[in-house]
Write an enzyme that holds these catalytic residues in place. Sequence first.
Site, PDB file in Angstrom:
ATOM      1  N   ARG A  46       0.797  -1.238   0.000  1.00 33.69           N
ATOM      2  CA  ARG A  46       0.000   0.000   0.000  1.00 33.69           C
ATOM      3  C   ARG A  46       0.826   1.284   0.000  1.00 33.69           C
ATOM      4  O   ARG A  46       0.294   2.371  -0.184  1.00 33.69           O
ATOM      5  CB  ARG A  46      -0.966  -0.006   1.196  1.00 33.69           C
ATOM      6  CG  ARG A  46      -2.200  -0.841   0.912  1.00 33.69           C
ATOM      7  CD  ARG A  46      -3.239  -0.630   1.972  1.00 33.69           C
ATOM      8  NE  ARG A  46      -2.918  -1.352   3.192  1.00 33.69           N
ATOM      9  CZ  ARG A  46      -3.360  -1.007   4.406  1.00 33.69           C
ATOM     10  NH1 ARG A  46      -4.094   0.071   4.561  1.00 33.69           N
ATOM     11  NH2 ARG A  46      -3.055  -1.724   5.458  1.00 33.69           N
ATOM     12  N   GLY A  84       4.239 -15.741   7.079  1.00 25.72           N
ATOM     13  CA  GLY A  84       3.515 -15.270   8.258  1.00 25.72           C
ATOM     14  C   GLY A  84       4.448 -14.792   9.361  1.00 25.72           C
ATOM     15  O   GLY A  84       5.658 -15.036   9.323  1.00 25.72           O
ATOM     16  N   THR A  85       3.858 -14.115  10.347  1.00 20.84           N
ATOM     17  CA  THR A  85       4.667 -13.497  11.407  1.00 20.84           C
ATOM     18  C   THR A  85       5.351 -14.563  12.281  1.00 20.84           C
ATOM     19  O   THR A  85       6.468 -14.340  12.753  1.00 20.84           O
ATOM     20  CB  THR A  85       3.806 -12.587  12.289  1.00 20.84           C
ATOM     21  OG1 THR A  85       2.651 -13.333  12.733  1.00 20.84           O
ATOM     22  CG2 THR A  85       3.332 -11.358  11.541  1.00 20.84           C
ATOM     23  N   ASN A  95      38.383  30.024  -6.181  1.00 20.87           N
ATOM     24  CA  ASN A  95      39.148  28.987  -5.467  1.00 20.87           C
ATOM     25  C   ASN A  95      39.418  27.759  -6.324  1.00 20.87           C
ATOM     26  O   ASN A  95      40.159  26.885  -5.924  1.00 20.87           O
ATOM     27  CB  ASN A  95      38.403  28.574  -4.187  1.00 20.87           C
ATOM     28  CG  ASN A  95      36.982  28.103  -4.465  1.00 20.87           C
ATOM     29  OD1 ASN A  95      36.319  28.618  -5.365  1.00 20.87           O
ATOM     30  ND2 ASN A  95      36.522  27.138  -3.713  1.00 20.87           N
TER      31      ASN A  95
HETATM   32  C1  UD1 Z   1      -0.419  -8.720  13.058  1.00 20.77           C
HETATM   33  C2  UD1 Z   1      -0.963  -9.670  14.128  1.00 20.77           C
HETATM   34  C3  UD1 Z   1      -2.266  -9.094  14.695  1.00 20.77           C
HETATM   35  C4  UD1 Z   1      -2.025  -7.707  15.231  1.00 20.77           C
HETATM   36  C5  UD1 Z   1      -1.417  -6.818  14.157  1.00 20.77           C
HETATM   37  C6  UD1 Z   1      -1.009  -5.511  14.763  1.00 20.77           C
HETATM   38  C7  UD1 Z   1      -0.239 -11.864  13.402  1.00 20.77           C
HETATM   39  C8  UD1 Z   1      -0.660 -13.144  12.773  1.00 20.77           C
HETATM   40  N1  UD1 Z   1      -1.189 -10.961  13.545  1.00 20.77           N
HETATM   41  O1  UD1 Z   1      -1.374  -8.720  12.012  1.00 20.77           O
HETATM   42  O2  UD1 Z   1      -2.746  -9.924  15.719  1.00 20.77           O
HETATM   43  O3  UD1 Z   1      -3.244  -7.141  15.702  1.00 20.77           O
HETATM   44  O4  UD1 Z   1      -0.226  -7.423  13.612  1.00 20.77           O
HETATM   45  O5  UD1 Z   1      -0.559  -4.666  13.751  1.00 20.77           O
HETATM   46  O6  UD1 Z   1       0.887 -11.705  13.784  1.00 20.77           O
HETATM   47  N2  UD1 Z   1       5.977  -9.812   8.500  1.00 20.77           N
HETATM   48  C9  UD1 Z   1       7.109 -10.520   8.186  1.00 20.77           C
HETATM   49  N3  UD1 Z   1       6.993 -11.722   7.571  1.00 20.77           N
HETATM   50  C10 UD1 Z   1       5.799 -12.268   7.278  1.00 20.77           C
HETATM   51  C11 UD1 Z   1       4.627 -11.551   7.616  1.00 20.77           C
HETATM   52  C12 UD1 Z   1       4.750 -10.313   8.234  1.00 20.77           C
HETATM   53  O7  UD1 Z   1       8.225 -10.052   8.432  1.00 20.77           O
HETATM   54  O8  UD1 Z   1       5.792 -13.377   6.734  1.00 20.77           O
HETATM   55  C13 UD1 Z   1       6.124  -8.517   9.178  1.00 20.77           C
HETATM   56  C14 UD1 Z   1       5.492  -7.379   8.391  1.00 20.77           C
HETATM   57  O9  UD1 Z   1       6.441  -6.783   7.536  1.00 20.77           O
HETATM   58  C15 UD1 Z   1       5.084  -6.427   9.511  1.00 20.77           C
HETATM   59  C16 UD1 Z   1       4.772  -7.348  10.678  1.00 20.77           C
HETATM   60  O10 UD1 Z   1       5.422  -8.565  10.379  1.00 20.77           O
HETATM   61  O11 UD1 Z   1       6.140  -5.579   9.904  1.00 20.77           O
HETATM   62  C17 UD1 Z   1       3.284  -7.572  10.881  1.00 20.77           C
HETATM   63  O12 UD1 Z   1       2.749  -8.137   9.714  1.00 20.77           O
HETATM   64  P1  UD1 Z   1       1.330  -7.745   9.190  1.00 20.77           P
HETATM   65  O13 UD1 Z   1       1.030  -8.482   7.952  1.00 20.77           O
HETATM   66  O14 UD1 Z   1       1.159  -6.273   9.180  1.00 20.77           O
HETATM   67  O15 UD1 Z   1       0.441  -8.365  10.369  1.00 20.77           O
HETATM   68  P2  UD1 Z   1      -1.105  -8.280  10.486  1.00 20.77           P
HETATM   69  O16 UD1 Z   1      -1.712  -9.301   9.642  1.00 20.77           O
HETATM   70  O17 UD1 Z   1      -1.531  -6.888  10.310  1.00 20.77           O
END
Ligand code: UD1
Length: 458
Positions: free
Chosen positions: A8, A74-75, A387
């Site tokens: 975004r 995923g996170t 200069n």
């Molecule tokens: C995440 C949380 C959610 C929380 C929200 C707060 C999880 C599953 N969910 O959701 O509970 O309310 O943050 O903002 O954690 N990232 C990686 N690798 C990945 C995926 C993400 O490094 O594979 C990083 C992203 O760059 C970002 C952060 O992790 O900095 C969070 O990822 P994002 O996709 O924004 O999480 P949400 O789904 O919003």
Amino acid sequence: MAAGKGTRMKSQRPKVLHRLGGRALAQHVIDCAARLSARSVVVVTGHGAEQVESGLSAPCATELRFVRQSPQLGTGHAVQQAVPVLPDDGVVLVLNGDVPLIDPGTLEALLQACGGEHLALLSVDTGADATGYGRIVRAPDGERAVLAIVEEKDASDEQRRITEWYSGVMAAPARLLKSLLGRLTNDNRQGEYYLTDVVRHAVAAGQAVKALTTRDEIQVAGVNSPRQLAELERAYQRRVAETLMDQGVRLADPARLDVRGELVCEEDVEIDVNCVFEGRVVLRAGARIGPNCVIANAEIQAGAELQAFTHIQGEKLGVTVGPGAQIGPFARLRPGAQLGADVHIGNFVEVKNSTLAAGAKANHLAYLGDATVGERVNYGAGSITANYDGANKHRTVIEADVHVGSNCVLVAPVTIGAGGTVGAGSTITKSTAPGALSVARGKQVALEGWQRPTKKKG
Ligand code: UD1
Ligand code: CA
């Protein structure tokens, strides 16, 4: 975590490298961890990994490591990548690279809740709708123990009405976190390894999960779009302005100040509207900054005044404005301008890599580059130091009490001896003796009774 794409932002630049207050978003997070005396900071990179890795740096005494996550599953998967480099005896604080304004005090409190043994979460509850976030599910009894975090997409209608949400920040002892990460699966609506699932696994293992709740959304606000970036920029600047005012700095308008680095102020400093400070800027006691000044990497000493539209670009060499000096309006000080006490630099005067001793003045339309200027020198309007010979730079030395007339060219290397005078319009290529008047220009001639040509008829 800094592996996400940041679609975004609609930008070629990885999201976590976008700047807030002059620093990359993720740099704010690293600096915050360093203020907590973190042993090391591990950054999980993925999208634009090389760019992110070269765009971030460690504050001294902090070790900065990078681990790559590819693909991004995923996170939870992101944190799993860091497992091999996390020492077992440590406490891990998970932070988001795109949440720049998290406060070290809040993290201290979270670490305290963790106490080196529990999984501890930072949650947010303002009572408002929490659409989009993971909801904190608590036990219905009086204890209200944390049971799980349920992601928006996996939540039931009832769970979606919960207003307490997970900020993305958690703390846990490394050993516990590692064992919980080992239990993650991706059987959910998004097919991702959710970090947030560690909560239900901890609960299942009989581990109490702590939650620290904040109402301060700015601290946990993430940047996903240029609009959010601009909003947080204003929030950050507001915070900087308030800190300065609390220290006694008089800001004409706290909403019209931009600090994109570090601004250090002593007492009785006044700053007018629309000033931008970059790099490290020090304003000593009683310094006054007029409206619309841009100042980077400089020290403005006691009682000096910068008038409107002064532009200072100190870069690596820095710029010093001496005590009581008067600069501007419309002055330009470039790297290595070292101005002594009571120096005057007026409109459309450019100074680069030059030292001006106490009381020297260049008040109008002039250039001083690679020059050493003595005390009380008066440097006339329109004069310049030549200069650069096209290949090399040379120095011009103007000794004390010299008067350089208007529109002179001093061709370096050249020395104007102490107390000497250079006549207006002179091009000086040879050094001059102390006390001498030097004039180097075409002699004035007057042809008396000269007839101006007239237009021919027909
Ligand atoms: C995440 C949380 C959610 C929380 C929200 C707060 C999880 C599953 N969910 O959701 O509970 O309310 O943050 O903002 O954690 N990232 C990686 N690798 C990945 C995926 C993400 O490094 O594979 C990083 C992203 O760059 C970002 C952060 O992790 O900095 C969070 O990822 P994002 O996709 O924004 O999480 P949400 O789904 O919003
Ligand atoms: Ca997010």
